[in-house]
Design a protein around this motif. Structure first.
Motif, PDB file in Angstrom:
ATOM      1  N   GLY A 147      -8.163   4.822  -2.686  1.00 35.44           N
ATOM      2  CA  GLY A 147      -8.815   4.965  -1.393  1.00 35.44           C
ATOM      3  C   GLY A 147      -8.694   6.389  -0.871  1.00 35.44           C
ATOM      4  O   GLY A 147      -7.751   7.101  -1.184  1.00 35.44           O
ATOM      5  N   ILE A 148      -9.681   6.779  -0.063  1.00 35.82           N
ATOM      6  CA  ILE A 148      -9.650   8.091   0.595  1.00 35.82           C
ATOM      7  C   ILE A 148      -9.505   7.834   2.093  1.00 35.82           C
ATOM      8  O   ILE A 148     -10.305   7.103   2.680  1.00 35.82           O
ATOM      9  N   GLU A 149      -8.491   8.456   2.663  1.00 34.35           N
ATOM     10  CA  GLU A 149      -8.192   8.199   4.083  1.00 34.35           C
ATOM     11  C   GLU A 149      -9.079   9.016   5.021  1.00 34.35           C
ATOM     12  O   GLU A 149      -9.406  10.169   4.747  1.00 34.35           O
ATOM     13  N   LEU A 150      -9.409   8.376   6.134  1.00 35.56           N
ATOM     14  CA  LEU A 150     -10.171   9.024   7.206  1.00 35.56           C
ATOM     15  C   LEU A 150      -9.308   9.050   8.463  1.00 35.56           C
ATOM     16  O   LEU A 150      -8.938   7.984   8.966  1.00 35.56           O
ATOM     17  N   VAL A 183      -6.545  21.526  -4.994  1.00 42.57           N
ATOM     18  CA  VAL A 183      -7.206  21.004  -6.198  1.00 42.57           C
ATOM     19  C   VAL A 183      -6.172  20.498  -7.205  1.00 42.57           C
ATOM     20  O   VAL A 183      -6.257  19.362  -7.693  1.00 42.57           O
ATOM     21  N   SER A 184      -5.183  21.328  -7.516  1.00 36.98           N
ATOM     22  CA  SER A 184      -4.256  20.964  -8.602  1.00 36.98           C
ATOM     23  C   SER A 184      -3.372  19.771  -8.220  1.00 36.98           C
ATOM     24  O   SER A 184      -3.051  18.923  -9.060  1.00 36.98           O
ATOM     25  N   ARG A 185      -3.005  19.693  -6.943  1.00 35.23           N
ATOM     26  CA  ARG A 185      -2.165  18.555  -6.536  1.00 35.23           C
ATOM     27  C   ARG A 185      -2.966  17.242  -6.523  1.00 35.23           C
ATOM     28  O   ARG A 185      -2.444  16.184  -6.870  1.00 35.23           O
ATOM     29  N   PHE A 186      -4.210  17.320  -6.138  1.00 31.02           N
ATOM     30  CA  PHE A 186      -5.091  16.142  -6.194  1.00 31.02           C
ATOM     31  C   PHE A 186      -5.235  15.699  -7.660  1.00 31.02           C
ATOM     32  O   PHE A 186      -5.092  14.512  -7.990  1.00 31.02           O
ATOM     33  N   GLU A 187      -5.450  16.675  -8.544  1.00 34.59           N
ATOM     34  CA  GLU A 187      -5.567  16.374  -9.980  1.00 34.59           C
ATOM     35  C   GLU A 187      -4.312  15.672 -10.497  1.00 34.59           C
ATOM     36  O   GLU A 187      -4.397  14.718 -11.267  1.00 34.59           O
ATOM     37  N   THR A 188      -3.161  16.163 -10.053  1.00 28.36           N
ATOM     38  CA  THR A 188      -1.888  15.593 -10.510  1.00 28.36           C
ATOM     39  C   THR A 188      -1.766  14.132 -10.073  1.00 28.36           C
ATOM     40  O   THR A 188      -1.339  13.275 -10.856  1.00 28.36           O
ATOM     41  N   ILE A 189      -2.155  13.839  -8.841  1.00 22.48           N
ATOM     42  CA  ILE A 189      -2.111  12.443  -8.370  1.00 22.48           C
ATOM     43  C   ILE A 189      -3.019  11.579  -9.245  1.00 22.48           C
ATOM     44  O   ILE A 189      -2.648  10.489  -9.670  1.00 22.48           O
ATOM     45  N   LEU A 190      -4.211  12.098  -9.537  1.00 18.93           N
ATOM     46  CA  LEU A 190      -5.183  11.316 -10.320  1.00 18.93           C
ATOM     47  C   LEU A 190      -4.705  11.046 -11.743  1.00 18.93           C
ATOM     48  O   LEU A 190      -5.149  10.085 -12.379  1.00 18.93           O
ATOM     49  N   PHE A 245       0.866  -1.182   0.000  1.00 15.38           N
ATOM     50  CA  PHE A 245       0.000   0.000   0.000  1.00 15.38           C
ATOM     51  C   PHE A 245       0.902   1.232   0.000  1.00 15.38           C
ATOM     52  O   PHE A 245       1.912   1.264   0.707  1.00 15.38           O
ATOM     53  N   VAL A 246       0.522   2.216  -0.791  1.00 18.36           N
ATOM     54  CA  VAL A 246       1.290   3.470  -0.861  1.00 18.36           C
ATOM     55  C   VAL A 246       0.317   4.616  -0.641  1.00 18.36           C
ATOM     56  O   VAL A 246      -0.693   4.720  -1.355  1.00 18.36           O
ATOM     57  N   ILE A 247       0.591   5.429   0.351  1.00 19.94           N
ATOM     58  CA  ILE A 247      -0.281   6.581   0.554  1.00 19.94           C
ATOM     59  C   ILE A 247       0.453   7.847   0.144  1.00 19.94           C
ATOM     60  O   ILE A 247       1.658   8.000   0.374  1.00 19.94           O
ATOM     61  N   VAL A 248      -0.293   8.727  -0.519  1.00 21.17           N
ATOM     62  CA  VAL A 248       0.266   9.974  -1.041  1.00 21.17           C
ATOM     63  C   VAL A 248      -0.566  11.132  -0.493  1.00 21.17           C
ATOM     64  O   VAL A 248      -1.777  11.163  -0.697  1.00 21.17           O
ATOM     65  N   PRO A 249       0.063  12.040   0.212  1.00 22.53           N
ATOM     66  CA  PRO A 249      -0.676  13.218   0.678  1.00 22.53           C
ATOM     67  C   PRO A 249      -0.552  14.362  -0.337  1.00 22.53           C
ATOM     68  O   PRO A 249       0.518  14.565  -0.904  1.00 22.53           O
ATOM     69  N   HIS A 250      -1.650  15.051  -0.565  1.00 23.10           N
ATOM     70  CA  HIS A 250      -1.533  16.284  -1.363  1.00 23.10           C
ATOM     71  C   HIS A 250      -1.576  17.505  -0.450  1.00 23.10           C
ATOM     72  O   HIS A 250      -1.467  18.633  -0.892  1.00 23.10           O
ATOM     73  N   THR A 251      -1.728  17.244   0.858  1.00 22.35           N
ATOM     74  CA  THR A 251      -1.905  18.323   1.837  1.00 22.35           C
ATOM     75  C   THR A 251      -0.630  18.635   2.637  1.00 22.35           C
ATOM     76  O   THR A 251      -0.683  19.420   3.575  1.00 22.35           O
ATOM     77  N   ALA A 256     -18.387  21.819  -6.741  1.00 16.86           N
ATOM     78  CA  ALA A 256     -18.218  21.292  -8.101  1.00 16.86           C
ATOM     79  C   ALA A 256     -16.778  20.839  -8.333  1.00 16.86           C
ATOM     80  O   ALA A 256     -16.537  19.762  -8.894  1.00 16.86           O
ATOM     81  N   ALA A 257     -15.817  21.658  -7.896  1.00 18.88           N
ATOM     82  CA  ALA A 257     -14.403  21.295  -8.090  1.00 18.88           C
ATOM     83  C   ALA A 257     -14.077  20.026  -7.309  1.00 18.88           C
ATOM     84  O   ALA A 257     -13.389  19.125  -7.811  1.00 18.88           O
ATOM     85  N   MET A 258     -14.597  19.946  -6.088  1.00 19.12           N
ATOM     86  CA  MET A 258     -14.338  18.733  -5.300  1.00 19.12           C
ATOM     87  C   MET A 258     -14.994  17.516  -5.941  1.00 19.12           C
ATOM     88  O   MET A 258     -14.377  16.450  -6.050  1.00 19.12           O
ATOM     89  N   THR A 259     -16.231  17.681  -6.369  1.00 17.70           N
ATOM     90  CA  THR A 259     -16.962  16.539  -6.939  1.00 17.70           C
ATOM     91  C   THR A 259     -16.274  15.995  -8.188  1.00 17.70           C
ATOM     92  O   THR A 259     -16.195  14.780  -8.378  1.00 17.70           O
ATOM     93  N   ASP A 260     -15.751  16.890  -9.024  1.00 20.12           N
ATOM     94  CA  ASP A 260     -15.012  16.419 -10.216  1.00 20.12           C
ATOM     95  C   ASP A 260     -13.844  15.527  -9.794  1.00 20.12           C
ATOM     96  O   ASP A 260     -13.608  14.468 -10.385  1.00 20.12           O
ATOM     97  N   LEU A 261     -13.117  15.966  -8.780  1.00 19.70           N
ATOM     98  CA  LEU A 261     -11.959  15.191  -8.309  1.00 19.70           C
ATOM     99  C   LEU A 261     -12.408  13.845  -7.729  1.00 19.70           C
ATOM    100  O   LEU A 261     -11.808  12.803  -8.007  1.00 19.70           O
ATOM    101  N   PHE A 262     -13.479  13.887  -6.945  1.00 20.37           N
ATOM    102  CA  PHE A 262     -13.923  12.647  -6.292  1.00 20.37           C
ATOM    103  C   PHE A 262     -14.491  11.646  -7.293  1.00 20.37           C
ATOM    104  O   PHE A 262     -14.316  10.434  -7.130  1.00 20.37           O
TER     105      PHE A 262
END
Ligand SMILES: [Zn+2]
Ligand SMILES: [Zn+2]
Length: 268
Positions: free
Chosen positions: A197-200, A138-145, A108-114, A182-188
């Motif tokens: 996976g999304i971490e909690l 937003v942009s860092r999340f997009e880059t991971i995706l 498992f590899v976890i990547v933080p954008h924060t 809207a920006a969040m929903t596009d990413l999700f």
């Protein structure tokens, strides 16, 4: 069926420089898993693959393959999986710190954008303001995706971590609230499509102590993620025993706050 808390997939050992705690070791982590009836544990010390080019940054110069290897082999217990993973990072150029051909070293590899507290490494001085930090979320999340990585074993670490705007909780909440639904929903939607996976692990009570506005500001991204079909896993991000001790109550509070069901679970 209510989401069953049967795993912790983000745990540091003393090999992480920000822990350095010899009592936080595979044996004590295994004991924590046993105490709480967990079925899956993942050790995720900080890591930057020495085969991935980056600018000099002392923390990640040290957290290389040889540095984290002494944790192996991980102790095992019947009915439990104790897996070897890493928490890597993404620098300000969008480079992820695990070479594509080395993902098979890890379960498992976890990547933080924060991780926007690493001045010069993950963030430029000109971006040290709240609107820029919101844009970077937003942009860092997009880059991971967009990365060519095996998403079925990749998690987005601490999605709303206050390190995204580390000066104080007000900055952190303001930065989150600058990002539109809207920006969040596009990413999700894209995160759900690629299957990451999304971490909690946000400290729910800390937001409760700040009041309803803080609670809602922090929960909004997770609710949108759930509506977009994302899957979630828990990760205490514990660096010391205290972090492990506090985790189960916090995980339970999060399950209730988000009304999570078993079908919302990300499984590796
Ligand atoms: Zn750490
Ligand atoms: Zn982290």
């Amino acid at each position: 069926m209510r989401f069953v808390i049967d795993h912790d997939m983000h745990i540091h050992s003393g090999l992480s420089l920000c822990s350095g705690d010899p009592t936080q070791n595979p044996a004590s982590i295994l004991a924590y898993g046993k105490r709480n009836g967990l079925k899956t544990l993942v050790l995720t010390d900080h890591y930057w693959d020495e085969d991935v080019k980056k600018e000099p940054f002392e923390f990640y110069d040290i957290q290389n393959t040889a540095h984290i290897a002494p944790a192996l082999p991980l102790p095992q217990e019947e009915g439990m999986r104790f897996l070897f993973g890493v928490e890597t990072d993404m620098d300000k150029y969008g480079t992820i710190g695990v070479a594509k051909e080395h993902f098979d070293r890890f379960a498992f590899v976890i990547v933080p954008h924060t991780h926007l507290h690493m001045d010069g490494f993950t963030i430029d001085p000109c971006d040290d303001n709240i609107p820029a930090r919101a844009r970077l979320w937003v942009s860092r999340f997009e880059t991971i995706l967009k990365a060519d990585i095996p998403f079925h074993k990749v998690g987005l670490a601490h999605m709303t971590c206050s390190l995204m705007a580390p000066r104080n909780i007000r900055d952190h909440i303001d930065a989150l609230n600058m990002i539109s639904d809207a920006a969040m929903t596009d990413l999700f939607k894209e995160a759900a499509r690629v299957g990451m996976g999304i971490e909690l692990n946000f400290p729910h009570q800390a937001y409760v102590n700040q009041g309803d506005f803080a609670v809602e500001s922090n929960l909004r991204p997770y609710r949108l993620a759930k509506d977009a079909g994302c899957k979630f896993y828990f990760g205490s991000d514990a660096h010391h025993e205290a972090g492990l001790q506090e985790a189960p109550a916090n995980f339970n509070a999060i399950v209730d706050a988000l009304d999570l069901k078993e079908e919302d679970k990300f499984v590796i």
